[in-house]
Write an enzyme that holds these catalytic residues in place. Structure first.
Site, PDB file in Angstrom:
ATOM      1  CB  CYS A   2      -0.905   0.018   1.230  1.00 36.70           C
ATOM      2  SG  CYS A   2      -1.899   1.523   1.377  1.00 36.70           S
ATOM      3  CD  GLU A 116      -2.151  -1.623  -4.050  1.00 37.82           C
ATOM      4  OE1 GLU A 116      -1.298  -1.374  -4.941  1.00 37.82           O
ATOM      5  OE2 GLU A 116      -1.864  -1.872  -2.874  1.00 37.82           O
TER       6      GLU A 116
END
Length: 260
Positions: A2, A116
């Site tokens: 992340c 993402e």
């Protein structure tokens, strides 16, 4: 991994949401729709209050501002924090950089959602696949409580009476992505469900009890949709970065991913 997320809630809202008793935020952060490593972020922690508090042995829940990128207490060079933005769930209790924080300094990092990048079938300059950013958030659009760790690093170059001699930094714990999100990226932040917040934050929890809390999010709790590639530039910021793109005009494989 992340590496970017969004957090737009005001501290007053977070204080109510997380039942914070001690607000340590001196200046509210501006809503940030493109949080990158080294930026200041909100974190919920539990710490022992001052010795003159009514119940000095009972940890109090605090809201603080930390820097994203954990600097271990033993680090000689604070630049190590630039690489410590994520800690893998599978090894967080053993890795030297994280095991002390995992034992006693855990936090919740509130987010609207995270980003993402999905490699598409289209090839760009240099022969590499072009990547389409996705925003991933709770399906009910509630707050996302990401599991984190924090550390307090003493800067040896500063005087004892310097109020900035301690740096508070944090990292996000990641886990394997659940099936519906794994096609976008194989890792995702570890979520902490509301009923587990108290146990996760409690600095007196045993290692075995903590490990039992490390479970991935239930399938279907999150939703993902494509967003503007402008998010790839950390200089860009604003709510438009988390607006969903229409399927028309997207690469075929990305559009197909949205309907399957």
């Amino acid at each position: 991994m992340c590496g970017r997320y969004a957090s737009s809630r005001r501290p007053e809202a977070l204080i109510e949401e997380f039942e914070v008793l001690d607000n340590r935020v001196k200046e509210p952060l501006a809503p940030d729709f493109n949080i990158a490593p080294t930026k200041p972020v909100y974190a919920v922690v539990e710490r022992l209050p001052s010795s003159d508090a009514p119940d000095p042995d009972r940890p109090q829940r605090q809201l603080r501002v930390l820097t994203w990128g954990l600097i271990p207490s033993w680090a000689k060079d604070p630049a190590i924090g630039n690489r410590m933005i994520n800690a893998r769930m599978e090894t967080v209790a053993q890795k030297p950089a994280f095991r002390r924080a995992f034992a006693a300094r855990r936090c919740l990092l509130p987010a609207d959602g995270y980003f993402e990048w999905y490699p598409t079938a289209e090839i760009g300059k240099g022969g590499k696949p072009l990547k389409q950013p996705f925003f991933i958030r709770p399906r009910d659009e509630g707050v996302l409580a990401m599991a984190g760790l924090y550390e307090i690093w003493r800067d040896p170059t500063r005087d004892e009476d310097d109020p900035d001699r301690f740096r508070w930094t944090c990292t996000i714990i990641t886990t394997e992505a659940e099936d519906s999100l794994g096609t976008i990226h194989d890792r995702m932040p570890l979520m902490v469900e509301r009923e587990r917040w108290s146990n996760w934050l409690d600095p007196t929890q045993s290692k075995d009890a903590l490990l039992s809390l490390l479970t991935p999010a239930a399938p279907g709790a999150l939703q993902a949709y494509p967003v503007s590639k402008a998010v790839g530039n950390v200089k860009n910021n604003g709510p438009e970065l988390i607006e969903p793109l229409p399927l028309e005009g997207l690469p075929d494989d990305v559009a197909r991913e949205m309907v399957e």
